[in-house]
Design a protein around this motif. Sequence first.
Motif, mmCIF file in Angstrom:
data_model
loop_
_atom_site.group_PDB
_atom_site.id
_atom_site.type_symbol
_atom_site.label_atom_id
_atom_site.label_comp_id
_atom_site.label_asym_id
_atom_site.label_seq_id
_atom_site.Cartn_x
_atom_site.Cartn_y
_atom_site.Cartn_z
ATOM 1 N N MET A 1 0.823 -1.210 0.000
ATOM 2 C CA MET A 1 0.000 0.000 0.000
ATOM 3 C C MET A 1 0.860 1.264 0.000
ATOM 4 N N ARG A 2 1.972 1.218 0.725
ATOM 5 C CA ARG A 2 2.861 2.384 0.736
ATOM 6 C C ARG A 2 3.490 2.617 -0.632
ATOM 7 N N ARG A 3 3.827 1.531 -1.320
ATOM 8 C CA ARG A 3 4.385 1.690 -2.671
ATOM 9 C C ARG A 3 3.366 2.326 -3.604
ATOM 10 N N ASP B 1 3.001 6.100 -2.556
ATOM 11 C CA ASP B 1 4.172 6.940 -2.827
ATOM 12 C C ASP B 1 4.662 6.859 -4.267
ATOM 13 N N GLY B 2 4.200 5.845 -4.999
ATOM 14 C CA GLY B 2 4.753 5.597 -6.328
ATOM 15 C C GLY B 2 5.992 4.735 -6.202
ATOM 16 N N THR C 1 5.574 3.309 -11.572
ATOM 17 C CA THR C 1 4.170 3.388 -11.165
ATOM 18 C C THR C 1 3.957 4.706 -10.441
ATOM 19 N N ALA C 2 3.068 5.519 -10.972
ATOM 20 C CA ALA C 2 2.823 6.837 -10.376
ATOM 21 C C ALA C 2 2.115 6.700 -9.038
ATOM 22 N N ALA C 3 2.308 7.677 -8.165
ATOM 23 C CA ALA C 3 1.652 7.678 -6.860
ATOM 24 C C ALA C 3 0.139 7.783 -7.037
ATOM 25 N N ALA C 4 -0.593 7.092 -6.174
ATOM 26 C CA ALA C 4 -2.056 7.123 -6.228
ATOM 27 C C ALA C 4 -2.565 8.524 -5.933
ATOM 28 N N THR C 5 -3.686 8.867 -6.550
ATOM 29 C CA THR C 5 -4.290 10.185 -6.332
ATOM 30 C C THR C 5 -5.798 10.042 -6.168
ATOM 31 N N GLY C 6 -6.436 11.132 -5.753
ATOM 32 C CA GLY C 6 -7.892 11.192 -5.693
ATOM 33 C C GLY C 6 -8.518 10.177 -4.754
#
Length: 317
Positions: free
Chosen positions: A200-202, A205-206, A219-224
């Motif tokens: 989940m941290r990966r 943070d991406g 892999t881009a960091a999660a957003t929204g």
Amino acid sequence: MTLTITHAAAEGTLIDGTSRGDGTSDALKANGWRWSRAIGSWYIPHSRDREPKTAIINRTAEQLAAAGFAVEISIDYARRATTDVEADLIERRSERADALADRATRRHHHATEEAERAARALRRLPEGGEPIKIGHHSEAGHRRAIAKADAAIRRSIDADSEARRAQVRADIAASSNDARYAPITVANRIEKLRADIAGMRRRLDGSSRTLAGGYIEVTAAATGAYAERLERELAAAQDQLSYWQEVRAEQIASGAATDHSKDTINVGDQIKYFGSWCTVTRVNPKSVSITDAYGHRGTVPYTHIREHSVGQSEASS
């Protein structure tokens, strides 16, 4: 008619406002909802103390709206503390075990009664296994007695089988809490939670990794909304990890679990993790490589070691 789909940690996902024959069951069943007589409501399985299954909730609402129903959705994203979740789970499992034990007792009583009826039916048959006298005035009565005895024996056999099945279910339910808190199960759960948290941290943070041929996958960091969901799941997982780490610490302190690592095990030591003793051939960061008395090789996580004996060379020194 207005239907309300609600989600809360303690209750899970429910729908209020339905009634028998109102036409909602087709859409609910198609989306995996189940009816519970205990709570008198449709519910989404495995939704208690978890993130709401928004895809199912929204799809259900859309289908019900298309069928002419007004649908409202109310979602509470707050999660309960793991201590509360586990206390609730233990209580519900204990209540289920008690209910199944009572059912098993009733089944055993019924089986005993049916066995006594079968014995009485057999005693009504002519002594010594006397054959049916064809054409004799006793033929009809003899056949009826045999048929009644046969039916009674069949009922007795079926009742005994039901009692045995009920007892098995009761025994499994009675041991469910112990199985959940078994030392190895707890250790495995901790390792899984650690892996889940790292994942989940990966995603939050991406991350990047180098694949074969030198290609770097980023892999881009999660957003929204996805990032918000991950944050909630991360907080819940961290709370669960803290709870189970405390449980394991108590098990180690009481001697119910061992606390081995590469600092306590050496090559040549003997360990027992399931059945017979095995010899340690290599010490790894998270496990030991072993060979048993038959020459079979394998690896055993430190958390699975039940007993440990130092090797001869170390003992003599």
